[in-house]
Structure formats: C-alpha cells, structure tokens
Design a protein around this motif. Sequence first.
Motif, PDB file in Angstrom:
ATOM      1  N   ILE A   6       0.862  -1.180   0.000  1.00 37.33           N
ATOM      2  CA  ILE A   6       0.000   0.000   0.000  1.00 37.33           C
ATOM      3  C   ILE A   6       0.899   1.231   0.000  1.00 37.33           C
ATOM      4  O   ILE A   6       2.021   1.189   0.505  1.00 37.33           O
ATOM      5  CB  ILE A   6      -0.946  -0.026   1.222  1.00 37.33           C
ATOM      6  N   SER A   7       0.423   2.305  -0.583  1.00 37.17           N
ATOM      7  CA  SER A   7       1.203   3.536  -0.603  1.00 37.17           C
ATOM      8  C   SER A   7       0.285   4.733  -0.738  1.00 37.17           C
ATOM      9  O   SER A   7      -0.893   4.593  -1.095  1.00 37.17           O
ATOM     10  CB  SER A   7       2.201   3.508  -1.772  1.00 37.17           C
ATOM     11  N   ASP A   8       0.849   5.884  -0.446  1.00 37.07           N
ATOM     12  CA  ASP A   8       0.180   7.162  -0.682  1.00 37.07           C
ATOM     13  C   ASP A   8      -1.230   7.204  -0.096  1.00 37.07           C
ATOM     14  O   ASP A   8      -2.188   7.572  -0.775  1.00 37.07           O
ATOM     15  CB  ASP A   8       0.194   7.483  -2.181  1.00 37.07           C
ATOM     16  N   THR A   9      -1.324   6.861   1.182  1.00 36.36           N
ATOM     17  CA  THR A   9      -2.613   6.956   1.870  1.00 36.36           C
ATOM     18  C   THR A   9      -2.934   8.407   2.231  1.00 36.36           C
ATOM     19  O   THR A   9      -4.104   8.755   2.353  1.00 36.36           O
ATOM     20  CB  THR A   9      -2.619   6.083   3.134  1.00 36.36           C
ATOM     21  N   ASN A 118       4.815  -0.713  -7.827  1.00 37.17           N
ATOM     22  CA  ASN A 118       4.242   0.490  -7.248  1.00 37.17           C
ATOM     23  C   ASN A 118       2.754   0.187  -7.099  1.00 37.17           C
ATOM     24  O   ASN A 118       2.054   0.020  -8.105  1.00 37.17           O
ATOM     25  CB  ASN A 118       4.458   1.698  -8.159  1.00 37.17           C
ATOM     26  N   PRO A 119       2.265   0.086  -5.848  1.00 35.99           N
ATOM     27  CA  PRO A 119       0.854  -0.258  -5.667  1.00 35.99           C
ATOM     28  C   PRO A 119      -0.116   0.863  -6.031  1.00 35.99           C
ATOM     29  O   PRO A 119      -1.329   0.658  -6.017  1.00 35.99           O
ATOM     30  CB  PRO A 119       0.764  -0.589  -4.176  1.00 35.99           C
ATOM     31  N   GLY A 120       0.403   2.026  -6.372  1.00 32.78           N
ATOM     32  CA  GLY A 120      -0.461   3.155  -6.669  1.00 32.78           C
ATOM     33  C   GLY A 120      -0.888   3.833  -5.380  1.00 32.78           C
ATOM     34  O   GLY A 120      -0.234   3.705  -4.355  1.00 32.78           O
ATOM     35  N   ALA A 133      -4.012  -0.920  -4.684  1.00 30.81           N
ATOM     36  CA  ALA A 133      -3.039  -1.541  -3.794  1.00 30.81           C
ATOM     37  C   ALA A 133      -2.450  -2.719  -4.571  1.00 30.81           C
ATOM     38  O   ALA A 133      -2.774  -2.920  -5.745  1.00 30.81           O
ATOM     39  CB  ALA A 133      -3.699  -1.999  -2.497  1.00 30.81           C
ATOM     40  N   ALA A 134      -1.596  -3.481  -3.934  1.00 30.21           N
ATOM     41  CA  ALA A 134      -1.002  -4.634  -4.605  1.00 30.21           C
ATOM     42  C   ALA A 134      -0.697  -5.710  -3.567  1.00 30.21           C
ATOM     43  O   ALA A 134      -0.775  -5.471  -2.359  1.00 30.21           O
ATOM     44  CB  ALA A 134       0.267  -4.234  -5.356  1.00 30.21           C
ATOM     45  N   LEU A 147      -1.520  -6.388  -9.027  1.00 27.02           N
ATOM     46  CA  LEU A 147      -2.072  -5.061  -8.777  1.00 27.02           C
ATOM     47  C   LEU A 147      -3.577  -5.191  -8.664  1.00 27.02           C
ATOM     48  O   LEU A 147      -4.205  -5.934  -9.435  1.00 27.02           O
ATOM     49  CB  LEU A 147      -1.725  -4.109  -9.918  1.00 27.02           C
ATOM     50  N   VAL A 148      -4.172  -4.452  -7.720  1.00 24.62           N
ATOM     51  CA  VAL A 148      -5.612  -4.560  -7.494  1.00 24.62           C
ATOM     52  C   VAL A 148      -6.224  -3.168  -7.459  1.00 24.62           C
ATOM     53  O   VAL A 148      -5.779  -2.303  -6.690  1.00 24.62           O
ATOM     54  CB  VAL A 148      -5.896  -5.297  -6.162  1.00 24.62           C
TER      55      VAL A 148
END
Length: 152
Positions: A6-9, A118-120, A133-134, A147-148
């Motif tokens: 997970i990223s950029d929450t 990069n999970p976005g 996320a991924a 990737l999801v």
Amino acid sequence: MRVGLISDTHGLLRPEALDFLAGADHIVHGGDIGGPEILERLAAIAPLTVVRGNNDTAPWARAIPEAARVDVGAVALYAIHDLKRLVIDPRATGVGVVVSGHSHHPACSERDGVLYVNPGSAGPRRFSLPISAAELFIDDAGVRARLVTLIP
C-alpha cells in the motif's frame, strides 16, 4: 506468504484497503502515510515495514526511514517512496523486489531479474487514477505480484 503493498494513503485509510490487506502475512507501506494512526491500524493487521514519503514531514515521521529492506520468506524486499531516489543496485545487493510509491500510478515490471512494484495510491484520488493496492505471493516457486484496483 502474502505481502500486502500500500502507498500514498495521505491520511486516508479506506475500508476497501483494510479489507484487501486483511489476512496478509506482512504489509509494506511505500510512503506518504499522512499520520501515525494509519501505521497503528496497519500494524494491527500484520507486521509492518514502512518508509517515509516526501509529504511525511511532521515530527511523528522523523524516525521513519526513507528506505527499508526486509526479508520475507526467501525474498528480500526494498521499499523506497520515490523510485528516482533509489541509490542501491537491487540485483547486486540480493534484493528481489523493489516497492515504491510517489507517482500514485500502479505499475509492475521486471528489470534485470528484479520485480518493481508500485501499488499506486490507496488514499485520496489524484486526477483520474484508480484507488489501488497490490500484493506479493511468495512461495517455493518464487515471487509474483498482483495489482488490485480497489475503486475504479
């Protein structure tokens, strides 16, 4: 093993992200967390590896590293928020997966035997990019990523 990415929450931990991460054996957050409460909630799900993003400038984030290496099963993961700041040679250092964030754009590619994921962004929507996320699956056969899209 299943590793949730997970990223950029940016301070927003959506229910869809929590549902997706449930049952993970480990979680990696690729930075731009947005607040310590995000980390507390993720750490309640699974062991957590986290890196600081360019927007994580408040005092609570000072102790969070800009990059982190963690071994999950037989695979070494290296997390860094902005891939442009990568200063190691992942392959030469035995890293099998590099996890990043920053762009909010989900992406997965393999270069020189290293998987880059990069999970976005799982937080606030940026432009017309999906909320995503991924996950990594690590077993005797190796590692594979998925990737999801959590919200199109």
